[in-house]
Structures are given as C-alpha cells and as structure tokens.
Design a protein around this motif. Structure first.
Motif, PDB file in Angstrom:
ATOM      1  N   TRP A  40      53.329 -41.891 -38.593  1.00 55.68           N
ATOM      2  CA  TRP A  40      53.179 -40.470 -38.893  1.00 55.68           C
ATOM      3  C   TRP A  40      53.524 -40.200 -40.350  1.00 55.68           C
ATOM      4  O   TRP A  40      54.559 -40.623 -40.847  1.00 55.68           O
ATOM      5  CB  TRP A  40      54.107 -39.653 -38.008  1.00 55.68           C
ATOM      6  N   SER A  41      52.670 -39.452 -41.017  1.00 47.76           N
ATOM      7  CA  SER A  41      52.936 -39.041 -42.391  1.00 47.76           C
ATOM      8  C   SER A  41      53.670 -37.705 -42.378  1.00 47.76           C
ATOM      9  O   SER A  41      53.849 -37.076 -41.333  1.00 47.76           O
ATOM     10  CB  SER A  41      51.620 -38.918 -43.159  1.00 47.76           C
ATOM     11  N   LEU A  42      54.072 -37.242 -43.539  1.00 43.41           N
ATOM     12  CA  LEU A  42      54.718 -35.940 -43.667  1.00 43.41           C
ATOM     13  C   LEU A  42      53.783 -34.845 -43.165  1.00 43.41           C
ATOM     14  O   LEU A  42      54.205 -33.920 -42.466  1.00 43.41           O
ATOM     15  CB  LEU A  42      55.120 -35.681 -45.124  1.00 43.41           C
ATOM     16  N   THR A  43      52.500 -34.965 -43.479  1.00 36.63           N
ATOM     17  CA  THR A  43      51.526 -33.985 -43.021  1.00 36.63           C
ATOM     18  C   THR A  43      51.456 -33.938 -41.505  1.00 36.63           C
ATOM     19  O   THR A  43      51.389 -32.855 -40.908  1.00 36.63           O
ATOM     20  CB  THR A  43      50.137 -34.319 -43.603  1.00 36.63           C
ATOM     21  N   ASP A  44      51.491 -35.091 -40.862  1.00 38.62           N
ATOM     22  CA  ASP A  44      51.467 -35.134 -39.401  1.00 38.62           C
ATOM     23  C   ASP A  44      52.682 -34.431 -38.806  1.00 38.62           C
ATOM     24  O   ASP A  44      52.567 -33.677 -37.834  1.00 38.62           O
ATOM     25  CB  ASP A  44      51.409 -36.577 -38.900  1.00 38.62           C
ATOM     26  N   HIS A  45      53.861 -34.657 -39.400  1.00 42.85           N
ATOM     27  CA  HIS A  45      55.077 -34.003 -38.914  1.00 42.85           C
ATOM     28  C   HIS A  45      55.005 -32.492 -39.126  1.00 42.85           C
ATOM     29  O   HIS A  45      55.413 -31.715 -38.257  1.00 42.85           O
ATOM     30  CB  HIS A  45      56.316 -34.572 -39.612  1.00 42.85           C
ATOM     31  N   LEU A  46      54.490 -32.063 -40.274  1.00 42.64           N
ATOM     32  CA  LEU A  46      54.372 -30.628 -40.544  1.00 42.64           C
ATOM     33  C   LEU A  46      53.368 -29.971 -39.606  1.00 42.64           C
ATOM     34  O   LEU A  46      53.590 -28.850 -39.136  1.00 42.64           O
ATOM     35  CB  LEU A  46      53.992 -30.395 -42.004  1.00 42.64           C
ATOM     36  N   LEU A  47      52.264 -30.642 -39.330  1.00 38.37           N
ATOM     37  CA  LEU A  47      51.282 -30.090 -38.398  1.00 38.37           C
ATOM     38  C   LEU A  47      51.858 -29.976 -36.991  1.00 38.37           C
ATOM     39  O   LEU A  47      51.633 -28.980 -36.294  1.00 38.37           O
ATOM     40  CB  LEU A  47      50.018 -30.946 -38.386  1.00 38.37           C
ATOM     41  N   ALA A  48      52.604 -30.973 -36.556  1.00 41.30           N
ATOM     42  CA  ALA A  48      53.221 -30.923 -35.232  1.00 41.30           C
ATOM     43  C   ALA A  48      54.236 -29.785 -35.163  1.00 41.30           C
ATOM     44  O   ALA A  48      54.304 -29.064 -34.158  1.00 41.30           O
ATOM     45  CB  ALA A  48      53.887 -32.257 -34.905  1.00 41.30           C
ATOM     46  N   ALA A  49      55.018 -29.601 -36.234  1.00 39.59           N
ATOM     47  CA  ALA A  49      55.981 -28.498 -36.260  1.00 39.59           C
ATOM     48  C   ALA A  49      55.264 -27.150 -36.222  1.00 39.59           C
ATOM     49  O   ALA A  49      55.706 -26.222 -35.532  1.00 39.59           O
ATOM     50  CB  ALA A  49      56.862 -28.600 -37.507  1.00 39.59           C
ATOM     51  N   THR A  50      54.148 -27.036 -36.925  1.00 38.67           N
ATOM     52  CA  THR A  50      53.368 -25.795 -36.921  1.00 38.67           C
ATOM     53  C   THR A  50      52.840 -25.493 -35.532  1.00 38.67           C
ATOM     54  O   THR A  50      52.940 -24.365 -35.042  1.00 38.67           O
ATOM     55  CB  THR A  50      52.204 -25.898 -37.918  1.00 38.67           C
ATOM     56  N   VAL A  51      52.297 -26.490 -34.865  1.00 45.12           N
ATOM     57  CA  VAL A  51      51.784 -26.306 -33.508  1.00 45.12           C
ATOM     58  C   VAL A  51      52.916 -25.910 -32.565  1.00 45.12           C
ATOM     59  O   VAL A  51      52.757 -24.998 -31.732  1.00 45.12           O
ATOM     60  CB  VAL A  51      51.071 -27.587 -33.023  1.00 45.12           C
ATOM     61  N   ASP A  52      54.074 -26.555 -32.696  1.00 47.98           N
ATOM     62  CA  ASP A  52      55.214 -26.217 -31.836  1.00 47.98           C
ATOM     63  C   ASP A  52      55.663 -24.772 -32.050  1.00 47.98           C
ATOM     64  O   ASP A  52      55.926 -24.044 -31.100  1.00 47.98           O
ATOM     65  CB  ASP A  52      56.382 -27.165 -32.091  1.00 47.98           C
ATOM     66  N   HIS A  53      55.746 -24.344 -33.301  1.00 48.78           N
ATOM     67  CA  HIS A  53      56.179 -22.976 -33.597  1.00 48.78           C
ATOM     68  C   HIS A  53      55.163 -21.947 -33.106  1.00 48.78           C
ATOM     69  O   HIS A  53      55.549 -20.889 -32.593  1.00 48.78           O
ATOM     70  CB  HIS A  53      56.442 -22.796 -35.093  1.00 48.78           C
ATOM     71  N   LEU A  54      53.890 -22.256 -33.252  1.00 53.19           N
ATOM     72  CA  LEU A  54      52.863 -21.342 -32.742  1.00 53.19           C
ATOM     73  C   LEU A  54      52.915 -21.250 -31.215  1.00 53.19           C
ATOM     74  O   LEU A  54      52.746 -20.160 -30.643  1.00 53.19           O
ATOM     75  CB  LEU A  54      51.483 -21.786 -33.198  1.00 53.19           C
ATOM     76  N   ALA A  55      53.156 -22.362 -30.559  1.00 51.24           N
ATOM     77  CA  ALA A  55      53.256 -22.350 -29.098  1.00 51.24           C
ATOM     78  C   ALA A  55      54.438 -21.503 -28.645  1.00 51.24           C
ATOM     79  O   ALA A  55      54.331 -20.735 -27.681  1.00 51.24           O
ATOM     80  CB  ALA A  55      53.372 -23.777 -28.568  1.00 51.24           C
ATOM     81  N   VAL A  56      55.566 -21.612 -29.330  1.00 50.76           N
ATOM     82  CA  VAL A  56      56.741 -20.815 -28.982  1.00 50.76           C
ATOM     83  C   VAL A  56      56.470 -19.336 -29.257  1.00 50.76           C
ATOM     84  O   VAL A  56      56.836 -18.469 -28.449  1.00 50.76           O
ATOM     85  CB  VAL A  56      57.992 -21.312 -29.737  1.00 50.76           C
ATOM     86  N   ALA A  57      55.821 -19.021 -30.374  1.00 52.90           N
ATOM     87  CA  ALA A  57      55.493 -17.630 -30.686  1.00 52.90           C
ATOM     88  C   ALA A  57      54.554 -17.047 -29.635  1.00 52.90           C
ATOM     89  O   ALA A  57      54.737 -15.900 -29.197  1.00 52.90           O
ATOM     90  CB  ALA A  57      54.869 -17.537 -32.071  1.00 52.90           C
ATOM     91  N   ASN A  58      53.574 -17.808 -29.216  1.00 46.80           N
ATOM     92  CA  ASN A  58      52.669 -17.338 -28.158  1.00 46.80           C
ATOM     93  C   ASN A  58      53.413 -17.165 -26.839  1.00 46.80           C
ATOM     94  O   ASN A  58      53.157 -16.212 -26.093  1.00 46.80           O
ATOM     95  CB  ASN A  58      51.497 -18.305 -27.985  1.00 46.80           C
ATOM     96  N   TRP A  59      54.344 -18.075 -26.534  1.00 45.16           N
ATOM     97  CA  TRP A  59      55.133 -17.962 -25.316  1.00 45.16           C
ATOM     98  C   TRP A  59      55.991 -16.695 -25.354  1.00 45.16           C
ATOM     99  O   TRP A  59      56.086 -15.964 -24.367  1.00 45.16           O
ATOM    100  CB  TRP A  59      56.008 -19.202 -25.150  1.00 45.16           C
ATOM    101  N   MET A  60      56.606 -16.431 -26.511  1.00 48.86           N
ATOM    102  CA  MET A  60      57.425 -15.219 -26.648  1.00 48.86           C
ATOM    103  C   MET A  60      56.566 -13.966 -26.470  1.00 48.86           C
ATOM    104  O   MET A  60      56.965 -13.016 -25.782  1.00 48.86           O
ATOM    105  CB  MET A  60      58.100 -15.185 -28.020  1.00 48.86           C
ATOM    106  N   PHE A  61      55.399 -13.943 -27.085  1.00 50.71           N
ATOM    107  CA  PHE A  61      54.498 -12.799 -26.966  1.00 50.71           C
ATOM    108  C   PHE A  61      54.098 -12.579 -25.513  1.00 50.71           C
ATOM    109  O   PHE A  61      54.103 -11.446 -25.017  1.00 50.71           O
ATOM    110  CB  PHE A  61      53.255 -13.018 -27.835  1.00 50.71           C
ATOM    111  N   ALA A  62      53.758 -13.659 -24.821  1.00 52.67           N
ATOM    112  CA  ALA A  62      53.371 -13.554 -23.414  1.00 52.67           C
ATOM    113  C   ALA A  62      54.546 -13.110 -22.547  1.00 52.67           C
ATOM    114  O   ALA A  62      54.369 -12.341 -21.594  1.00 52.67           O
ATOM    115  CB  ALA A  62      52.822 -14.889 -22.917  1.00 52.67           C
TER     116      ALA A  62
END
Length: 113
Positions: A40-62
């Motif tokens: 995994w590169s730095l970009t891969d880690h940042l993309l995974a963190a972005t996806v995780d944060h978006l999933a949590v934000a969507n969960w909170m909204f729901a």
C-alpha cells in the motif's frame, strides 16, 4: 544488473545502495522487509481513510434522519489495512488514541435520542 558485480569490484557500494534505496514498492525485497504493508502506498492509505470517513458520515446522517421506530443501521466496518490485526479489541483502539473520540455505541445512543 548482476549483484555479484559488487563482489567482483565492478559495482560500487554507493551504486548498490542507491539501487536498493530506489527499489519499487512492490519488489520482493521490500515485501520481505516490510511485509504486506509494502503493497500500500500513501495514496492507498489516504483513499481508504477517505472512504472510511465518508461511510461514517453517511451512517451518522442515516442514524439522525431515520424513523423513530426503525433500528439504527450497523456501524460501517473500516477497510482492512495491511499490517493491522483485524481481531484487535475495539476498546483498546480508543484507549490508544491520542485524541478524544467516541465509540460507535455511544454515537448511536446520542443520535437515537
């Protein structure tokens, strides 16, 4: 490139060090040294963190916008990262954090009020 050239004296130690330092991330040597985390590169880690944060934000909204009678959706599971044990205790992760944070159960209780 033949690494025996270093023993023969036709490849300098500095050149060998430069070649090793600039090996690609997916080289066998890098995987042997760093394990699967070298994949995994730095970009891969940042993309995974972005996806995780978006999933949590969507969960909170729901959770906030759900009907009072419906159940709260299950907290999203983070994308597995290489080199991180998935069987770790969730409470231990929060205890090790350097910043204040809330557990998913606390967030669900807060937003279900």
């Amino acid at each position: 490139m033949d690494l025996l050239d270093w023993h023969r004296g036709t490849l300098s130690s500095r050149r060998l060090q430069v070649l090793i330092a600039h090996l690609p991330q997916d080289a066998h040597v890098m995987r042997a040294i760093h394990g699967e985390s070298a994949e995994w590169s730095l970009t891969d880690h940042l993309l995974a963190a972005t996806v995780d944060h978006l999933a949590v934000a969507n969960w909170m909204f729901a959770a906030v916008n759900r009907d009072e009678d419906s159940e709260i959706a299950e907290y999203p599971t983070p994308i597995p990262r290489p080199g991180i044990d998935e069987d770790r205790d969730e409470d231990a992760d929060y205890a090790e954090a350097d910043f204040p944070t809330s557990r998913p159960s606390e967030l669900a209780a807060f937003f279900s009020r």
